[in-house]
Design a protein around this motif. Sequence first.
Motif, PDB file in Angstrom:
ATOM      1  N   VAL A 474       8.192  38.287  25.952  1.00  0.00           N
ATOM      2  CA  VAL A 474       9.495  38.696  25.421  1.00  0.00           C
ATOM      3  C   VAL A 474      10.440  37.504  25.365  1.00  0.00           C
ATOM      4  O   VAL A 474      11.144  37.286  24.367  1.00  0.00           O
ATOM      5  N   SER A 475      10.441  36.710  26.419  1.00  0.00           N
ATOM      6  CA  SER A 475      11.298  35.516  26.456  1.00  0.00           C
ATOM      7  C   SER A 475      10.887  34.513  25.390  1.00  0.00           C
ATOM      8  O   SER A 475      11.735  33.879  24.752  1.00  0.00           O
ATOM      9  N   THR A 476       9.586  34.362  25.167  1.00  0.00           N
ATOM     10  CA  THR A 476       9.095  33.434  24.145  1.00  0.00           C
ATOM     11  C   THR A 476       9.545  33.862  22.758  1.00  0.00           C
ATOM     12  O   THR A 476       9.975  33.029  21.943  1.00  0.00           O
ATOM     13  N   LEU A 477       9.458  35.145  22.459  1.00  0.00           N
ATOM     14  CA  LEU A 477       9.914  35.640  21.165  1.00  0.00           C
ATOM     15  C   LEU A 477      11.417  35.434  21.001  1.00  0.00           C
ATOM     16  O   LEU A 477      11.904  35.110  19.903  1.00  0.00           O
ATOM     17  N   ALA A 478      12.172  35.615  22.079  1.00  0.00           N
ATOM     18  CA  ALA A 478      13.614  35.400  22.013  1.00  0.00           C
ATOM     19  C   ALA A 478      13.937  33.933  21.719  1.00  0.00           C
ATOM     20  O   ALA A 478      14.833  33.631  20.918  1.00  0.00           O
ATOM     21  N   VAL A 508      14.437  35.251  11.577  1.00  0.00           N
ATOM     22  CA  VAL A 508      15.105  35.784  12.763  1.00  0.00           C
ATOM     23  C   VAL A 508      14.847  37.281  12.873  1.00  0.00           C
ATOM     24  O   VAL A 508      14.559  37.808  13.961  1.00  0.00           O
ATOM     25  N   LYS A 509      14.934  37.964  11.748  1.00  0.00           N
ATOM     26  CA  LYS A 509      14.727  39.412  11.750  1.00  0.00           C
ATOM     27  C   LYS A 509      13.295  39.765  12.136  1.00  0.00           C
ATOM     28  O   LYS A 509      13.059  40.750  12.849  1.00  0.00           O
ATOM     29  N   ILE A 510      12.331  38.965  11.679  1.00  0.00           N
ATOM     30  CA  ILE A 510      10.936  39.223  12.058  1.00  0.00           C
ATOM     31  C   ILE A 510      10.764  39.065  13.562  1.00  0.00           C
ATOM     32  O   ILE A 510      10.159  39.916  14.228  1.00  0.00           O
ATOM     33  N   ALA A 511      11.303  37.977  14.113  1.00  0.00           N
ATOM     34  CA  ALA A 511      11.174  37.738  15.551  1.00  0.00           C
ATOM     35  C   ALA A 511      11.863  38.842  16.346  1.00  0.00           C
ATOM     36  O   ALA A 511      11.319  39.339  17.342  1.00  0.00           O
ATOM     37  N   ALA A 512      13.055  39.242  15.907  1.00  0.00           N
ATOM     38  CA  ALA A 512      13.784  40.296  16.622  1.00  0.00           C
ATOM     39  C   ALA A 512      13.042  41.623  16.535  1.00  0.00           C
ATOM     40  O   ALA A 512      12.927  42.353  17.531  1.00  0.00           O
ATOM     41  N   HIS A 513      12.531  41.926  15.353  1.00  0.00           N
ATOM     42  CA  HIS A 513      11.820  43.200  15.184  1.00  0.00           C
ATOM     43  C   HIS A 513      10.604  43.269  16.083  1.00  0.00           C
ATOM     44  O   HIS A 513      10.357  44.293  16.749  1.00  0.00           O
ATOM     45  N   GLU A 514       9.819  42.191  16.143  1.00  0.00           N
ATOM     46  CA  GLU A 514       8.616  42.202  16.982  1.00  0.00           C
ATOM     47  C   GLU A 514       8.975  42.211  18.462  1.00  0.00           C
ATOM     48  O   GLU A 514       8.296  42.845  19.269  1.00  0.00           O
ATOM     49  N   MET A 515      10.049  41.521  18.835  1.00  0.00           N
ATOM     50  CA  MET A 515      10.475  41.519  20.242  1.00  0.00           C
ATOM     51  C   MET A 515      10.840  42.929  20.691  1.00  0.00           C
ATOM     52  O   MET A 515      10.400  43.388  21.757  1.00  0.00           O
ATOM     53  N   PHE A 516      11.609  43.637  19.862  1.00  0.00           N
ATOM     54  CA  PHE A 516      12.009  44.985  20.245  1.00  0.00           C
ATOM     55  C   PHE A 516      10.859  45.978  20.100  1.00  0.00           C
ATOM     56  O   PHE A 516      10.771  46.940  20.884  1.00  0.00           O
ATOM     57  N   ALA A 517       9.978  45.756  19.131  1.00  0.00           N
ATOM     58  CA  ALA A 517       8.822  46.654  18.993  1.00  0.00           C
ATOM     59  C   ALA A 517       7.913  46.557  20.205  1.00  0.00           C
ATOM     60  O   ALA A 517       7.457  47.568  20.755  1.00  0.00           O
TER      61      ALA A 517
END
Length: 945
Positions: A474-478, A508-517
């Motif tokens: 999660v931290s890496t995706l952030a 940014v949206k891809i990274a955020a979407h996968e982090m929250f998914a």
Amino acid sequence: GGKQLSACNPLVGVIQHDLSRNLLQNSRTHNLQILSLTLRVVFNMFNSVREHMKVQLEVFFNSIHLAESSQQEAREMALESLVEFCREPQLMVDIYTNYDCDVQCTNLFEDMCKFLSKNTFPLSGSLNALNLLSLEGLFAILRSLADSCGSDQAAKLDHHESKPNEEELSSEEAPNSVEQLRLAKQRKKRLAMGAEQFNRKPTKGLEFCQSLGLLPEVLEPVSIGAFLRTCPGLDKTAIGLYLGEPDDLNLKALTEFTNSFDFTDMELGDALRGYLATFRLPGESQKIARIIETFAARYFAVMPGPFASADTVYILSYAIIMLNTDLHNVQVKKKMTKEDFLRMNRGINDNKDLPAEFLSAIYDNICKDEIKMSEDLSSAANASGGNANEPRWDDLLTSMHHKYRNRFAATLGMSSVHARDMFLVAWDGVISALSVVFETTEDEKVLRKTIEGFHNFSKICSFHGLHDEFNKLVSTLAKSLYKFAEAADANRPPDEDPNWLFVKDAKVKIAAHEMFAIAFNHADGLRDGWACLLDYVARLHRLKALPASLMEGDDFADLHGRPLHSASDPEALHRRTPTVPSSGGVGSFFRSISYLWGAAQAPRSHDAGGKRSASCLDEPGNEELATWVGSLRLEELLGNTKFLSNEAVSHLVRALVVASSKLLDESSEGRGVGGDAGGGENQALAVGEHFGEARTVESSLLALELLTSTAVANAARAPVLWPSVHAHMRRLLDGVQEPNLAVERTVVNQLRLCLRLMASATPEEQQISADLMDALRQITLLPAPVLQSLADRISQGLLTLIRANAAHIRQREDWETVVSLLQQFAGMAPPASTPALEAMSYLLREEGQVHVSVLNFDFLQQTLLAFVDAVLSPGAAKQHAAAATGNPSPTAAEIRRWQQQTAGQVMGLMYALFVRLRCWQGMQPNTLPVIYHVGGRVTGGEHTT
């Protein structure tokens, strides 16, 4: 097929020796066609007869697949072959159990994963063929490990490390169970740690091995000798230096070490060769003499042969070492002849000569086969040009018999239980490689596979309870998210809020979407990762790009269901007008309020009723943004916390405490909303500092609301969550100087917590009840200006609290806290005094009389007297009459009418109070109290009707 080949021993021997030797030679060819055929044969050998090829296969991997070649095409072919192995899940498990779990073997699976991870990193900024091949290998390994997770829930083991059974591990038989393999792997890891320390400093290294349980608490020569003989990875120079020391323990360990060799039926030259292969002779002559003397004593005890004494063996052993150096040192020009060797050794056997044939055989043996003195690991690699993984084939075959006693064993049906251990040795390099590819690739297909790799990674972590590794993901995706935003910031218009990049930039949206998914799918594993998620929520919050439900907070409504006015900052607070008036009950006094938190420049929208909306997602034209934010499922993630584990919720509470810590400065310094947005270091994501501090006063208020909602939703887990929530609330109210929105919301949320948690606290949870009342007591200590500005909310909160939880107020000092606040509100404006009088009415009328007792009787009496004073006060009477009539300047008649109505209500409550008193005293019902006014005060007396 493979079974037929394995059954033919002569053919197996050919494969082990001649075929393997030639394949290793062919692997060095520059002919790509021959190399391709060689790699195919090696793969087929692994699939067919691997039970006979343990040592050979390790050599092939280290010398071919994991070796660095200067020829690009050859490297690609080797990687393609390695990826072919990675696509076979069972082969990966077999490699792990047979090599990584074998103390005497290299960590082949771990080395493969490190090799693939290393070669995934692009050198020029874009991915080349080698990078993509390595990435494909990692994908294959992750996929197989993830697939094994869902195959058998019963295969999940106890993940706590067990203390190894030394008797099982010391057995020469191959581990034949899951637990034995795991214990062997643990022991191998400890041995590697012990060897590392021993190589640095032998004496300290042995002490470290004692702490690891590898050696007994009291060092014994036998255990030291066995350790030096069997522990893999020991520097042979360090072994020689330790054995050559003159200390008593060292000498005894030398004897035990030497006695562990079996020299039966061995010629002296071969015995000396095998002995010196296990360590490097030190440089000092005295140390060499002690070692050779011990060897001579051992050899003479086992094979006396033609020797008169151990001294003869000692002298001849020295002569053999000198002969070996003379014959095989290129710097020696004049070599020793056989006659010279015979002449040098005359009269050494107790003044007699050894048989000439015996000495001649020794000379021929040494001349033909050099005794190789073992060197340092680093020196050996340097001497061979860094190609230490290509020893002579004959040496490999010899080591196969002595070092690799166990055959290659298949581990069918055990992949799921080994997946966790396999993942743990590879995860760090894997996540680093995937993050680099995720940040650098422009290929959509590679990006999709990388995202799939992230999800497989999270699935493995979730299934096996690997919370640290999951939160690292999660931290890496952030961090990747912030790197994308930083890269896009160069093209941002100067007048645009940089936080808009977090909802506009595609990467940014891809990274955020996968982090929250990933977080939503495996929320039970969230620990430190909550901070990353809340950090992004704070960015959305600054843009007002959160769902309206997350930007609303509960507040108290008046007795008619109307929202209360915010005395702290009217412009900062927006409330929805309720459509149905309050009808009583706990929930009736709460009304949803929406905060216009954000500092973003987006225009505010309006709902159908003409009210401003706190979220820009409701604005026309933002449908796409609203859909994308909805895909993050923020409301479900943050609103359904009651379904999470205790650990996950506890870490969420800690993260919310940190996220709302900006209010500590706000409360103590008395600044209003919109104050300094800086300060405070985002410990989770320092890379995000480029865009400014996400934790502003506004976002801290949002975190405070979420903290309260989380605590209320998890009331059943109050013993776990309450201590940190209570301590944080106390800190927020300590040192308050003047009213502001931060203080207002802190007090309201404090009352919400008391209201909701007091009813759920069991009699056994006395500390929680005490803390809740302590929270109310802290409100009474607020400065007068603060208390007066919040009086309407506190009064409404107390009314709701009394109606719902009067039965849970069990201590006299607690009643004093609650009723003393009502007494203070008696003389205040109607929004505060009216709910206070309603609370008194509830306690003294029929419904609440059961709560009146000796614990609170005098407090209730004093409060009623305070209401009488308020009725008789001209200023207070005028103010209340104006509120009751809606006329800012009420007439004298209107004021008297209000005084009469209210006085009657108060007198009725006083009457009810004294009726309760007479019931306690056992007096007759016709003996009633009378109330009369004396000297401006109201007191009570007795009158018999």
